[in-house]
Motif scaffolding. Structure first.
Motif, PDB file in Angstrom:
ATOM      1  N   ALA A  26       0.655  -1.294  -0.061  1.00 28.26           N
ATOM      2  CA  ALA A  26      -0.056  -0.053  -0.095  1.00 28.26           C
ATOM      3  C   ALA A  26       0.913   1.187   0.072  1.00 28.26           C
ATOM      4  O   ALA A  26       0.851   2.147  -0.731  1.00 28.26           O
ATOM      5  CB  ALA A  26      -0.859   0.071   1.264  1.00 28.26           C
ATOM      6  N   LEU A  27       2.029   1.115   0.726  1.00 26.34           N
ATOM      7  CA  LEU A  27       2.744   2.241   0.939  1.00 26.34           C
ATOM      8  C   LEU A  27       3.542   2.602  -0.657  1.00 26.34           C
ATOM      9  O   LEU A  27       3.756   3.797  -0.765  1.00 26.34           O
ATOM     10  CB  LEU A  27       3.877   2.019   1.920  1.00 26.34           C
ATOM     11  N   GLU A  28       4.123   1.633  -1.266  1.00 28.43           N
ATOM     12  CA  GLU A  28       4.616   1.708  -2.509  1.00 28.43           C
ATOM     13  C   GLU A  28       3.646   2.144  -3.613  1.00 28.43           C
ATOM     14  O   GLU A  28       4.295   3.117  -4.276  1.00 28.43           O
ATOM     15  CB  GLU A  28       4.815   0.344  -2.849  1.00 28.43           C
ATOM     16  N   LEU A  47      -1.674  10.745   7.331  1.00 29.04           N
ATOM     17  CA  LEU A  47      -1.253   9.361   6.949  1.00 29.04           C
ATOM     18  C   LEU A  47      -0.007   9.562   5.947  1.00 29.04           C
ATOM     19  O   LEU A  47       1.246   8.928   6.310  1.00 29.04           O
ATOM     20  CB  LEU A  47      -2.284   8.312   6.185  1.00 29.04           C
ATOM     21  N   LEU A  48      -0.016  10.197   4.702  1.00 31.78           N
ATOM     22  CA  LEU A  48       1.283  10.419   3.909  1.00 31.78           C
ATOM     23  C   LEU A  48       2.201  10.950   4.752  1.00 31.78           C
ATOM     24  O   LEU A  48       3.514  10.504   4.665  1.00 31.78           O
ATOM     25  CB  LEU A  48       0.802  11.162   2.911  1.00 31.78           C
ATOM     26  N   GLN A  49       2.160  11.867   5.292  1.00 33.14           N
ATOM     27  CA  GLN A  49       3.197  12.727   6.337  1.00 33.14           C
ATOM     28  C   GLN A  49       3.896  11.676   7.217  1.00 33.14           C
ATOM     29  O   GLN A  49       5.045  11.884   7.499  1.00 33.14           O
ATOM     30  CB  GLN A  49       2.779  13.779   7.047  1.00 33.14           C
ATOM     31  N   HIS A  50       3.005  11.019   7.843  1.00 36.26           N
ATOM     32  CA  HIS A  50       3.437  10.095   8.984  1.00 36.26           C
ATOM     33  C   HIS A  50       4.541   8.936   8.272  1.00 36.26           C
ATOM     34  O   HIS A  50       5.691   8.682   8.806  1.00 36.26           O
ATOM     35  CB  HIS A  50       2.512   9.104   9.571  1.00 36.26           C
ATOM     36  N   PHE A  51       4.390   8.694   6.835  1.00 38.39           N
ATOM     37  CA  PHE A  51       5.201   7.797   6.159  1.00 38.39           C
ATOM     38  C   PHE A  51       6.226   8.503   5.088  1.00 38.39           C
ATOM     39  O   PHE A  51       6.660   8.084   4.291  1.00 38.39           O
ATOM     40  CB  PHE A  51       4.595   6.781   5.555  1.00 38.39           C
ATOM     41  N   ASN A  52       6.205   9.851   5.400  1.00 37.41           N
ATOM     42  CA  ASN A  52       7.143  10.757   4.437  1.00 37.41           C
ATOM     43  C   ASN A  52       6.821  10.451   3.008  1.00 37.41           C
ATOM     44  O   ASN A  52       7.708  10.481   2.078  1.00 37.41           O
ATOM     45  CB  ASN A  52       8.291  10.449   4.764  1.00 37.41           C
ATOM     46  N   ILE A  53       5.549  10.266   2.737  1.00 33.10           N
ATOM     47  CA  ILE A  53       5.120  10.100   1.427  1.00 33.10           C
ATOM     48  C   ILE A  53       4.652  11.830   0.896  1.00 33.10           C
ATOM     49  O   ILE A  53       3.483  12.334   1.344  1.00 33.10           O
ATOM     50  CB  ILE A  53       3.964   9.151   1.119  1.00 33.10           C
ATOM     51  N   LYS A  54       5.032  12.007  -0.368  1.00 31.89           N
ATOM     52  CA  LYS A  54       4.664  13.352  -0.963  1.00 31.89           C
ATOM     53  C   LYS A  54       3.851  13.083  -2.155  1.00 31.89           C
ATOM     54  O   LYS A  54       4.400  12.411  -3.130  1.00 31.89           O
ATOM     55  CB  LYS A  54       5.571  14.428  -1.035  1.00 31.89           C
TER      56      LYS A  54
END
Length: 286
Positions: A26-28, A47-54
């Protein structure tokens, strides 16, 4: 339509509480798609910020679902890869997006679902109710009459029944289950699944209501109600002493009074006694 330019729609489950429950896949996907269609942008951003996703987000909720479906379809036609997420859990089950997915199938646009969190299934797995058959009914209706009509229609549903309910109506809903289904029906309430204050408790419906009323914190947060399915009455389902008492009363009293007294003395379902009486009458007439 040139299939070389058709994109992919991913259905991406997100955690229902504990952020660690998100899958690597899911993260990928969330990291690499061109666009994320979110039910709540602020919630998904967290959620995205928690996993450093932009990534780019657009709003897809029940109010703009039809309009955004057309916009997303146009992007998919251009070859874009898009992820669909809800506030929590597996999208579509109780969330917008069904129109979009149906349109994708019509247009032969690939839809790829990812497995992941679902409050109903997670709660069912820990309920202790043994039945491989179940039905999911979503949120109980807010209006009492509609809610009672639905519960009444499920009184003899043999499958395990799963509902979602809010803290604001849980006491009313349990009372309605008592009145419309059976005060002795075993139910389980799974609260705040995967979160800090998670609790799972099972009891007969009337005892569940009493337990909830003892402490207001027992019905705070998000809840899943699991109701044990109806068990068909067989000849030997009721103990002999109950049947003997019932038969003795029937020699002197009406069916209704005999059922009422026997059910109160032994704390059993009146419905089962009525069924027994009807079956016994039918057996004599054949």
């Amino acid at each position: 339509m040139n299939e070389l330019f058709i994109g992919i729609l991913y259905i991406v489950p997100t955690p229902i509480g504990n952020l660690s429950d998100i899958t690597c896949r899911a993260l990928e996907v969330l990291k690499n798609v061109h666009l994320i269609a979110a039910e709540n942008i602020r919630h998904t951003n967290f959620l995205l910020q928690h996993f450093n996703i932009k990534n780019n987000l657009i709003l897809m909720n029940k109010d703009n679902e039809k309009k955004q479906t057309e916009n997303i379809i146009e992007e998919l036609k251009k070859g874009k890869k898009i992820a669909l997420v809800s506030n929590a859990g597996t999208p579509i089950i109780n969330d917008p997006g069904g129109i979009l997915i149906k349109k994708c199938h019509i247009l032969n646009i690939t839809v790829i679902p990812l497995p992941g969190a679902c409050a109903a299934i997670t709660a069912l797995s820990a309920s202790g109710i043994i039945n491989k058959h179940f039905c999911y009914e979503g949120f109980l209706p807010a209006k009492k009459k509609i809610r009672c009509d639905l519960l009444s229609s499920l009184k003899e549903e043999t499958r395990t029944i799963i509902f979602y309910e809010s803290k604001h109506r849980i006491l009313e809903s349990i009372q309605d289950i008592i009145e419309q289904i059976d005060k002795n029906r075993h139910i389980v309430i799974a609260r705040e699944i995967t979160k800090k204050w998670e609790s799972i408790y099972g009891a007969k419906a009337n005892l569940m209501l009493q337990w909830l009323k003892e402490d207001k914190y027992r019905y705070k947060g998000e809840m899943v109600i699991i109701i044990e399915g109806f068990k068909n009455l067989k000849k030997n389902n009721l103990p002999k002493k109950i049947l003997d008492t019932f038969s003795t009363l029937r020699n002197f009293l009406s069916l209704k009074t005999s059922v009422l007294i026997t059910s109160q003395v032994y704390d059993i379902s009146k419905n089962n006694l009525y069924k027994y009486a009807i079956k016994k009458k039918n057996d004599k007439s054949t």
